[in-house]
Design an enzyme around this catalytic site. Structure first.
Site, PDB file in Angstrom:
ATOM      1  N   ASN A   1      -7.436   1.026  -3.789  1.00 16.27           N
ATOM      2  CA  ASN A   1      -7.091   2.035  -4.790  1.00 16.27           C
ATOM      3  C   ASN A   1      -8.338   2.545  -5.514  1.00 16.27           C
ATOM      4  OD1 ASN A   1      -4.437   2.072  -4.157  1.00 16.27           O
ATOM      5  ND2 ASN A   1      -3.683   1.203  -6.071  1.00 16.27           N
TER       6      ASN A   1
ATOM      7  N   CYS B   1      -0.876   3.911 -10.567  1.00 15.48           N
ATOM      8  CA  CYS B   1      -1.688   2.944  -9.814  1.00 15.48           C
ATOM      9  C   CYS B   1      -3.193   3.198  -9.878  1.00 15.48           C
ATOM     10  CB  CYS B   1      -1.227   2.914  -8.370  1.00 15.48           C
ATOM     11  SG  CYS B   1       0.521   2.501  -8.243  1.00 15.48           S
TER      12      CYS B   1
ATOM     13  N   PHE C   1      -8.157  12.592   0.854  1.00 13.51           N
ATOM     14  CA  PHE C   1      -8.632  12.277  -0.498  1.00 13.51           C
ATOM     15  C   PHE C   1      -9.950  12.957  -0.848  1.00 13.51           C
ATOM     16  CE2 PHE C   1      -5.931   9.500  -3.003  1.00 13.51           C
ATOM     17  CZ  PHE C   1      -4.869   9.410  -2.121  1.00 13.51           C
ATOM     18  N   LEU C   2     -10.071  14.181  -0.383  1.00 10.00           N
ATOM     19  CA  LEU C   2     -11.221  15.003  -0.780  1.00 10.00           C
ATOM     20  C   LEU C   2     -10.721  16.304  -1.403  1.00 10.00           C
ATOM     21  CD1 LEU C   2     -13.926  14.673   2.029  1.00 10.00           C
ATOM     22  CD2 LEU C   2     -13.991  13.742  -0.284  1.00 10.00           C
TER      23      LEU C   2
ATOM     24  N   ARG D   1       2.740   4.645  -0.942  1.00 10.36           N
ATOM     25  CA  ARG D   1       2.461   5.788  -1.811  1.00 10.36           C
ATOM     26  C   ARG D   1       3.782   6.365  -2.291  1.00 10.36           C
ATOM     27  NH1 ARG D   1      -0.116   8.940   2.929  1.00 10.36           N
ATOM     28  NH2 ARG D   1       1.555   7.699   3.824  1.00 10.36           N
ATOM     29  N   GLU D   2       3.830   6.769  -3.548  1.00  9.60           N
ATOM     30  CA  GLU D   2       5.028   7.441  -4.030  1.00  9.60           C
ATOM     31  C   GLU D   2       5.206   8.726  -3.220  1.00  9.60           C
ATOM     32  OE1 GLU D   2       5.284   7.777  -8.271  1.00  9.60           O
ATOM     33  OE2 GLU D   2       4.512   5.757  -8.564  1.00  9.60           O
TER      34      GLU D   2
ATOM     35  N   LYS E   1       1.887  13.985  -8.890  1.00 12.41           N
ATOM     36  CA  LYS E   1       1.617  14.577  -7.587  1.00 12.41           C
ATOM     37  C   LYS E   1       2.940  15.102  -7.044  1.00 12.41           C
ATOM     38  CE  LYS E   1       2.227  10.575  -4.560  1.00 12.41           C
ATOM     39  NZ  LYS E   1       1.620   9.736  -3.538  1.00 12.41           N
TER      40      LYS E   1
ATOM     41  N   PHE F   1       0.819  -1.221   0.000  1.00  9.75           N
ATOM     42  CA  PHE F   1       0.000   0.000   0.000  1.00  9.75           C
ATOM     43  C   PHE F   1       0.846   1.262   0.000  1.00  9.75           C
ATOM     44  CE2 PHE F   1      -2.273  -3.433   2.215  1.00  9.75           C
ATOM     45  CZ  PHE F   1      -3.380  -3.553   1.380  1.00  9.75           C
TER      46      PHE F   1
HETATM   47  C1  UGA Z   1      -1.671   4.981  -4.616  1.00 13.12           C
HETATM   48  C2  UGA Z   1      -2.303   4.602  -3.248  1.00 13.12           C
HETATM   49  O1  UGA Z   1      -2.596   5.796  -2.519  1.00 13.12           O
HETATM   50  C3  UGA Z   1      -1.359   3.707  -2.433  1.00 13.12           C
HETATM   51  O2  UGA Z   1      -1.978   3.322  -1.222  1.00 13.12           O
HETATM   52  C4  UGA Z   1      -1.027   2.471  -3.279  1.00 13.12           C
HETATM   53  O3  UGA Z   1      -0.153   1.590  -2.595  1.00 13.12           O
HETATM   54  C5  UGA Z   1      -0.379   2.911  -4.576  1.00 13.12           C
HETATM   55  O4  UGA Z   1      -1.295   3.775  -5.292  1.00 13.12           O
HETATM   56  C6  UGA Z   1      -0.049   1.681  -5.389  1.00 13.12           C
HETATM   57  O5  UGA Z   1      -0.978   0.954  -5.757  1.00 13.12           O
HETATM   58  O6  UGA Z   1       1.127   1.368  -5.557  1.00 13.12           O
HETATM   59  P1  UGA Z   1       0.121   6.797  -5.398  1.00 13.12           P
HETATM   60  O7  UGA Z   1      -0.104   6.298  -6.794  1.00 13.12           O
HETATM   61  O8  UGA Z   1       1.522   7.012  -4.923  1.00 13.12           O
HETATM   62  O9  UGA Z   1      -0.522   5.764  -4.327  1.00 13.12           O
HETATM   63  O10 UGA Z   1      -0.653   8.187  -5.297  1.00 13.12           O
HETATM   64  P2  UGA Z   1      -1.784   8.820  -4.372  1.00 13.12           P
HETATM   65  O11 UGA Z   1      -1.181   9.540  -3.245  1.00 13.12           O
HETATM   66  O12 UGA Z   1      -2.838   7.829  -4.082  1.00 13.12           O
HETATM   67  O13 UGA Z   1      -2.376   9.909  -5.383  1.00 13.12           O
HETATM   68  C7  UGA Z   1      -2.993   9.477  -6.598  1.00 13.12           C
HETATM   69  C8  UGA Z   1      -3.507  10.648  -7.395  1.00 13.12           C
HETATM   70  O14 UGA Z   1      -4.684  11.182  -6.797  1.00 13.12           O
HETATM   71  C9  UGA Z   1      -2.549  11.818  -7.551  1.00 13.12           C
HETATM   72  O15 UGA Z   1      -2.581  12.245  -8.911  1.00 13.12           O
HETATM   73  C10 UGA Z   1      -3.118  12.881  -6.647  1.00 13.12           C
HETATM   74  O16 UGA Z   1      -2.814  14.180  -7.081  1.00 13.12           O
HETATM   75  C11 UGA Z   1      -4.604  12.589  -6.754  1.00 13.12           C
HETATM   76  N1  UGA Z   1      -5.391  13.049  -5.590  1.00 13.12           N
HETATM   77  C12 UGA Z   1      -5.187  12.512  -4.366  1.00 13.12           C
HETATM   78  C13 UGA Z   1      -6.370  14.009  -5.772  1.00 13.12           C
HETATM   79  O17 UGA Z   1      -6.592  14.511  -6.910  1.00 13.12           O
HETATM   80  N2  UGA Z   1      -7.121  14.413  -4.709  1.00 13.12           N
HETATM   81  C14 UGA Z   1      -6.921  13.899  -3.464  1.00 13.12           C
HETATM   82  O18 UGA Z   1      -7.653  14.302  -2.534  1.00 13.12           O
HETATM   83  C15 UGA Z   1      -5.927  12.932  -3.298  1.00 13.12           C
END
Ligand code: UGA
Length: 434
Positions: free
Chosen positions: A204, A256, A245-246, A144-145, A319, A142
């Site tokens: 995810n 991912c 995540f809102l 996150r980058e 991100k 799980f």
């Molecule tokens: C995501 C999951 O959060 C991890 O738990 C998981 O392990 C990982 O995928 C994976 O499968 O390897 P990640 O891809 O690093 O992690 O990125 P997130 O932090 O989840 O962000 C994803 C995207 O959502 C980004 O583009 C971010 O800008 C966007 N985001 C996030 C929003 O637009 N709004 C939010 O409120 C949160």
């Protein structure tokens, strides 16, 4: 560790830091050389320190030679499962290939640990292909980058998918690998292979649906005159909803969320759960539509047309704290703006090397905004959020910024003479946009 991409490289370094002897295997000699030299092939805070420590202590080795795994007791499979070239499902070629090529090196008592993200049903099939006496545990990741090292060493939970008959084979061996993490009280949940696979894709997909939900609310705010940030602030205070995540804006991207959401939709279709597939697909469509929504705002900021206009794009990574541009909303926005005739000059603190046709790069904000007629904040890096609007005004004649991530303080920017346009937030007086 079979596969040294994001997941495998971080997991290898983290497991070595726990005192294990780790061999990381990858087919890509360039990546292996860099990792072996203590250099992270991607931007990830804290990773190089662990790589260096592992190299110095001799507990961490990287190689292209799969034969080096002979004698290992635990084999983590960490290869990628990207979206298939045809269709929305996952491409399992690398995962199947990794397990096949591992088989000759396995001995009774060994444990194979699946960490790759795979569609529900994959683990049971792979377990059936392993030699007698070799256990398979499905142990989704799980991380996150941007916080991958901390997420690996201090996860919220550890999930073991095990063969459901009798003693959960392999669990005790894996417990010994994660010893100090489990001792720190991290919950460890054992369940069937199918449940463990679904935990990962559901997690995810839920995060993706949640982001799309607030972006759908953002569209309603635009249509009704509400402010999505006011709505989100109040929603967050409901403990049943929670605060993370809102964040509305440009939508989700990366390696991912988009592919896992689509893969789960495709699997739901196969499993004859059409409503589940529809729910996930609509979340994907809402996300796809963000690019056009923000591009329209940019056009509005330039009086209706982007054609021939110079736009400075701040941020390219999907991100902050990442140099990953896979499925990056910022890069897709840049392409949309360029497609509408804009000359886009982009900058990013770390992802500047991400070559894209029709995109010019600038090394910093000052260079990017010079001569620009409009600014777009596309990735909410802290250094962009903290820009001094008065200082930026000294670098450019532009006075309109599209805040695609809804992170700027509009009053502060307005006080410095800027008009800030953000999706889901009421537009300032349109006369100021002409
Ligand atoms: C995501 C999951 O959060 C991890 O738990 C998981 O392990 C990982 O995928 C994976 O499968 O390897 P990640 O891809 O690093 O992690 O990125 P997130 O932090 O989840 O962000 C994803 C995207 O959502 C980004 O583009 C971010 O800008 C966007 N985001 C996030 C929003 O637009 N709004 C939010 O409120 C949160």
């Amino acid at each position: 560790m079979i596969g040294c991409g994001y997941l495998g490289a971080v997991h290898a370094a983290a497991m070595a830091s726990l005192g294990h002897n780790v061999v990381g295997v990858d087919k890509d000699p360039v990546k292996v050389d860099r990792l072996a030299g203590g250099e992270a092939p991607f931007f990830e805070p804290g990773l190089e320190e662990l790589l260096e420590r592992g190299a110095v202590s001799g507990s961490l080795e990287f190689t292209t030679d799969l034969g080096r795994v002979a004698g290992a007791k635990i084999h983590f499979v960490c290869v990628g499962t990207p979206q298939a070239a045809s269709g929305l499902g996952a491409d399992l070629a690398a995962l199947d290939g990794a397990v096949d090529s591992l088989i000759p090196f396995l001995s009774p008592g060994n444990v194979v640990v699946g960490k790759s993200t795979a569609p529900v049903g994959t683990a049971r099939r792979l377990a059936g292909a392993l030699p007698a006496g070799v256990a398979l545990v499905w142990n989704p990741e799980f991380l996150r980058e941007g916080s991958a090292v901390a997420d690996t060493l201090r996860p919220d939970r550890i999930v073991y998918g095990v063969a459901d008959s009798g003693e959960p084979r392999g669990a005790a061996e894996l417990d010994s690998v994660y010893g100090s993490i489990l001792e720190a009280g991290v919950p460890r949940l054992a369940m069937s292979y199918e449940s463990a696979e679904l935990v990962k894709t559901a997690a995810n997909s839920y995060l993706a649906v949640r982001v799309s939900f607030i972006n759908a609310v953002s569209d309603l705010a635009d249509a009704s005159g509400a402010d999505v940030l006011d709505v989100a602030a109040a929603l967050r205070l409901d403990p049943r909803i929670g605060s993370r995540f809102l964040n509305p804006g440009l939508g989700f991207g990366g390696g991912c969320l988009p592919k896992d959401l689509r893969a789960l939709a495709a699997r739901a279709d196969e499993l004859e759960a059409p409503l589940t597939a529809d729910l996930l697909r609509v979340a994907d469509c809402v996300n796809e539509a963000r690019i056009g929504r923000v591009a329209a705002l940019a056009a509005a900021g330039l009086g209706g047309s982007l054609d021939g206009r110079r736009v400075a794009l701040l941020g390219l990574a999907f991100k902050p704290l990442s140099d990953d541009v896979r499925n990056s909303p910022a890069v897709r926005l840049a392409a949309a703006l360029a497609g509408a005739g804009a000359r886009v000059v982009a900058t990013d603190p770390v992802a500047v090397g991400a070559a894209r046709p029709g995109l010019e790069f600038a090394v910093g904000v000052r260079e990017a905004v010079a001569g620009a007629e409009l600014l777009v904040l596309a990735t909410e890096w802290p250094q962009y959020r903290e820009l001094d609007p008065a200082e930026v005004a000294g670098w450019t004649a532009a006075r309109v910024i599209v805040d695609a991530r809804c992170v700027l303080d509009r009053a502060v920017w307005a006080a410095a003479g800027w008009t800030v346009l953000a999706p889901g937030r009421p537009s300032p007086d349109p006369r100021r946009l002409s």
